[in-house]
Design a protein around this motif. Structure first.
Motif, PDB file in Angstrom:
ATOM      1  N   GLN A 112       0.830  -1.205   0.000  1.00 40.23           N
ATOM      2  CA  GLN A 112       0.000   0.000   0.000  1.00 40.23           C
ATOM      3  C   GLN A 112       0.868   1.261   0.000  1.00 40.23           C
ATOM      4  O   GLN A 112       0.624   2.200  -0.763  1.00 40.23           O
ATOM      5  CB  GLN A 112      -0.941   0.029   1.207  1.00 40.23           C
ATOM      6  CG  GLN A 112      -1.844   1.256   1.155  1.00 40.23           C
ATOM      7  CD  GLN A 112      -2.976   1.229   2.166  1.00 40.23           C
ATOM      8  OE1 GLN A 112      -2.775   1.558   3.330  1.00 40.23           O
ATOM      9  NE2 GLN A 112      -4.147   0.826   1.741  1.00 40.23           N
ATOM     10  N   ASP A 113       1.903   1.273   0.855  1.00 39.73           N
ATOM     11  CA  ASP A 113       2.772   2.459   0.941  1.00 39.73           C
ATOM     12  C   ASP A 113       3.505   2.712  -0.378  1.00 39.73           C
ATOM     13  O   ASP A 113       3.610   3.851  -0.837  1.00 39.73           O
ATOM     14  CB  ASP A 113       3.794   2.286   2.072  1.00 39.73           C
ATOM     15  CG  ASP A 113       3.138   2.332   3.454  1.00 39.73           C
ATOM     16  OD1 ASP A 113       1.951   2.709   3.531  1.00 39.73           O
ATOM     17  OD2 ASP A 113       3.817   1.987   4.440  1.00 39.73           O
ATOM     18  N   THR A 114       4.051   1.645  -0.986  1.00 40.48           N
ATOM     19  CA  THR A 114       4.800   1.834  -2.235  1.00 40.48           C
ATOM     20  C   THR A 114       3.867   2.215  -3.377  1.00 40.48           C
ATOM     21  O   THR A 114       4.212   3.060  -4.219  1.00 40.48           O
ATOM     22  CB  THR A 114       5.590   0.552  -2.592  1.00 40.48           C
ATOM     23  OG1 THR A 114       6.363   0.155  -1.452  1.00 40.48           O
ATOM     24  CG2 THR A 114       6.533   0.800  -3.762  1.00 40.48           C
ATOM     25  N   THR A 115       2.679   1.611  -3.412  1.00 39.23           N
ATOM     26  CA  THR A 115       1.705   1.968  -4.450  1.00 39.23           C
ATOM     27  C   THR A 115       1.294   3.433  -4.307  1.00 39.23           C
ATOM     28  O   THR A 115       1.169   4.157  -5.309  1.00 39.23           O
ATOM     29  CB  THR A 115       0.469   1.041  -4.364  1.00 39.23           C
ATOM     30  OG1 THR A 115       0.911  -0.319  -4.484  1.00 39.23           O
ATOM     31  CG2 THR A 115      -0.530   1.341  -5.474  1.00 39.23           C
ATOM     32  N   VAL A 118       3.902   5.465  -5.854  1.00 37.12           N
ATOM     33  CA  VAL A 118       3.813   5.469  -7.326  1.00 37.12           C
ATOM     34  C   VAL A 118       2.760   6.493  -7.764  1.00 37.12           C
ATOM     35  O   VAL A 118       2.986   7.275  -8.699  1.00 37.12           O
ATOM     36  CB  VAL A 118       3.462   4.068  -7.882  1.00 37.12           C
ATOM     37  CG1 VAL A 118       3.220   4.144  -9.394  1.00 37.12           C
ATOM     38  CG2 VAL A 118       4.583   3.076  -7.585  1.00 37.12           C
ATOM     39  N   VAL A 119       1.623   6.515  -7.079  1.00 34.74           N
ATOM     40  CA  VAL A 119       0.568   7.488  -7.394  1.00 34.74           C
ATOM     41  C   VAL A 119       1.108   8.909  -7.237  1.00 34.74           C
ATOM     42  O   VAL A 119       0.865   9.783  -8.078  1.00 34.74           O
ATOM     43  CB  VAL A 119      -0.672   7.261  -6.489  1.00 34.74           C
ATOM     44  CG1 VAL A 119      -1.676   8.407  -6.638  1.00 34.74           C
ATOM     45  CG2 VAL A 119      -1.343   5.934  -6.835  1.00 34.74           C
ATOM     46  N   GLU A 120       1.901   9.126  -6.178  1.00 37.97           N
ATOM     47  CA  GLU A 120       2.489  10.449  -5.932  1.00 37.97           C
ATOM     48  C   GLU A 120       3.514  10.803  -7.027  1.00 37.97           C
ATOM     49  O   GLU A 120       3.554  11.933  -7.517  1.00 37.97           O
ATOM     50  CB  GLU A 120       3.158  10.456  -4.554  1.00 37.97           C
ATOM     51  CG  GLU A 120       3.706  11.811  -4.137  1.00 37.97           C
ATOM     52  CD  GLU A 120       4.463  11.751  -2.813  1.00 37.97           C
ATOM     53  OE1 GLU A 120       4.175  10.856  -1.984  1.00 37.97           O
ATOM     54  OE2 GLU A 120       5.358  12.593  -2.613  1.00 37.97           O
ATOM     55  N   TYR A 172       6.986  -7.834  -4.228  1.00 39.73           N
ATOM     56  CA  TYR A 172       6.733  -6.417  -3.938  1.00 39.73           C
ATOM     57  C   TYR A 172       7.913  -5.756  -3.228  1.00 39.73           C
ATOM     58  O   TYR A 172       7.868  -4.557  -2.949  1.00 39.73           O
ATOM     59  CB  TYR A 172       5.456  -6.264  -3.089  1.00 39.73           C
ATOM     60  CG  TYR A 172       5.501  -7.062  -1.798  1.00 39.73           C
ATOM     61  CD1 TYR A 172       4.812  -8.270  -1.694  1.00 39.73           C
ATOM     62  CD2 TYR A 172       6.226  -6.611  -0.698  1.00 39.73           C
ATOM     63  CE1 TYR A 172       4.853  -9.007  -0.525  1.00 39.73           C
ATOM     64  CE2 TYR A 172       6.276  -7.345   0.471  1.00 39.73           C
ATOM     65  CZ  TYR A 172       5.591  -8.546   0.555  1.00 39.73           C
ATOM     66  OH  TYR A 172       5.644  -9.273   1.715  1.00 39.73           O
ATOM     67  N   LEU A 173       8.962  -6.523  -2.914  1.00 38.39           N
ATOM     68  CA  LEU A 173      10.079  -5.959  -2.147  1.00 38.39           C
ATOM     69  C   LEU A 173      10.944  -4.994  -2.957  1.00 38.39           C
ATOM     70  O   LEU A 173      11.689  -4.202  -2.388  1.00 38.39           O
ATOM     71  CB  LEU A 173      10.945  -7.086  -1.569  1.00 38.39           C
ATOM     72  CG  LEU A 173      10.256  -7.901  -0.466  1.00 38.39           C
ATOM     73  CD1 LEU A 173      11.125  -9.072  -0.028  1.00 38.39           C
ATOM     74  CD2 LEU A 173       9.930  -7.013   0.734  1.00 38.39           C
ATOM     75  N   SER A 174      10.860  -5.049  -4.286  1.00 40.81           N
ATOM     76  CA  SER A 174      11.562  -4.066  -5.124  1.00 40.81           C
ATOM     77  C   SER A 174      10.564  -2.980  -5.536  1.00 40.81           C
ATOM     78  O   SER A 174       9.622  -3.277  -6.269  1.00 40.81           O
ATOM     79  CB  SER A 174      12.104  -4.720  -6.402  1.00 40.81           C
ATOM     80  OG  SER A 174      13.496  -4.896  -6.358  1.00 40.81           O
ATOM     81  N   PRO A 175      10.770  -1.735  -5.102  1.00 42.15           N
ATOM     82  CA  PRO A 175       9.834  -0.669  -5.509  1.00 42.15           C
ATOM     83  C   PRO A 175       9.731  -0.540  -7.027  1.00 42.15           C
ATOM     84  O   PRO A 175       8.654  -0.244  -7.563  1.00 42.15           O
ATOM     85  CB  PRO A 175      10.456   0.595  -4.902  1.00 42.15           C
ATOM     86  CG  PRO A 175      11.291   0.102  -3.760  1.00 42.15           C
ATOM     87  CD  PRO A 175      11.809  -1.234  -4.185  1.00 42.15           C
TER      88      PRO A 175
END
Ligand SMILES: [Zn+2]
Length: 355
Positions: A112-115, A118-120, A172-175
């Motif tokens: 959730q945090d990384t997604t 990405v939106v930002e 998901y560990l790689s942004p």
């Protein structure tokens, strides 16, 4: 089935434009499933992921076609939708999206945090509202299947496997992997680059470009930082690292030995029959050379040139590399004049493409 690769038959539809919007190339899964130095359980995970990957890619072309011309279906004049992010738990099954996770913790929180980042990144750097530029809600499913060695965008949502812990960790560990897969959604809503031949390699490369620049932006890395050009550095398991593999791909040095999936670096080295994840090494290197010629951080200017080309509708869905290169030079001229265009042309020349 674990002791040889005799069970792998090239699917009859492999040459048709199905989409495998995955991060791990199918041939890597197949190659290592036949690697006798790996244990049987790992090889079975790789084999199972390969079979499932081939099944899913056949479903993607329908999504690609359905999305073209359907961009405005949820648009309401004057109303800006902020994308909602939701996570689901597949509980090691293959039914999507799985069970809704009301309060994300651990891996769900990371996704959730990384997604959200990405939106930002899309908003602040690219001036874009989610994958469709209309604030499309982003759905992510974790723990897909068992020991699944891939991540993918299925036309509607993100899906992450847990990896087998020998070659790959949780995807998901790689942004950059998250940025890569979400950007397949962006391509689906814009150029619709077809997943075969040179246009397929360009589609793959564009996802690597956005994924890598997103990772650089997240870490505040300049273009001179070598780590910023690695794809999948965060998903390499310890046994794979012990064999010298530090990443899946390296945009600066696509053919280097530390890449689990090495790629060609120059146009004359392209194999027209190779997988799109292989031939993407050529445009990957062109972008890395361009960004380094520009200097500073790739998010400041270089990525905006590639983004303009990918979204200004001049790009055909079956474009070849030379055509894409010429369009990036046009975008560079538009955004930075003759000086920026010269750097862009020079970068393509380094991979033997005349733009
Ligand atoms: Zn991909």
């Amino acid at each position: 089935m674990n002791s040889s690769n005799a069970g792998f038959r090239r699917p009859a539809d492999a040459a048709t434009p199905g989409c495998h919007c995955f991060i791990i190339p199918p041939h890597v899964l197949r190659q290592y499933s036949a690697d006798a130095s790996l244990d049987d359980a790992t090889r079975k995970s790789l084999r199972d992921t390969y079979v499932e990957t081939e099944r899913l890619r056949g479903l993607r072309e329908a999504h690609r076609v359905a999305a073209i011309g359907d961009v405005n279906r949820f648009a309401i004049d004057g109303l800006v939708h902020t994308p909602a992010l939701t996570e689901y738990d597949c509980q090691h099954r293959q039914a999507l999206p799985g069970k809704l996770v009301a309060r994300p913790t651990a891996g769900f929180k990371t996704v959730q945090d990384t997604t959200a980042k990405v939106v930002e990144f899309y908003a602040k750097v690219l001036g874009r509202n989610s994958v469709d530029n209309k604030g499309l809600d982003l759905v992510s499913s974790l723990h897909y299947s068992r020991n699944y060695d891939n991540a993918f965008w299925n036309g509607h949502q993100m899906v992450y496997g847990d990896g087998d812990n020998r070659l790959f960790l949780e995807m998901y560990l790689s942004p950059d992997v998250i940025g890569h897969e979400i950007s397949h959604g962006l391509t689906q809503y814009e150029s619709g680059l077809r997943y075969q031949g040179e246009s397929g390699a360009l589609n793959e490369s564009f996802s690597d470009v956005i994924g890598a620049v997103f990772n650089q932006w997240l870490n505040n890395w300049a273009v001179t930082e070598p780590r910023g050009w690695l794809v999948g550095a965060g998903i390499m398991a310890a046994p794979a690292q012990a064999k010298g593999f530090t990443c899946l791909r390296d945009m600066l040095a696509p053919s280097a030995k530390h890449c689990l999936s090495p790629q060609p670096e120059r146009y004359s080295q392209l194999d027209p029959s190779a997988d799109v994840h292989v031939n993407s090494g050529v445009p990957n290197k062109a972008f890395a050379m361009f960004a380094r010629a520009v200097g500073g951080q790739a998010a400041t200017q270089a990525v905006k040139v590639w983004y303009d080309t990918a979204t200004n509708r001049a790009l055909r869905s079956d474009a070849r590399m030379q055509e894409f290169a010429a369009l990036t030079v046009a975008s560079a001229t538009k955004l930075g004049g003759a000086s920026l265009a010269g750097k862009c042309r020079g970068a393509w020349a380094e991979v033997e493409i005349s733009a």
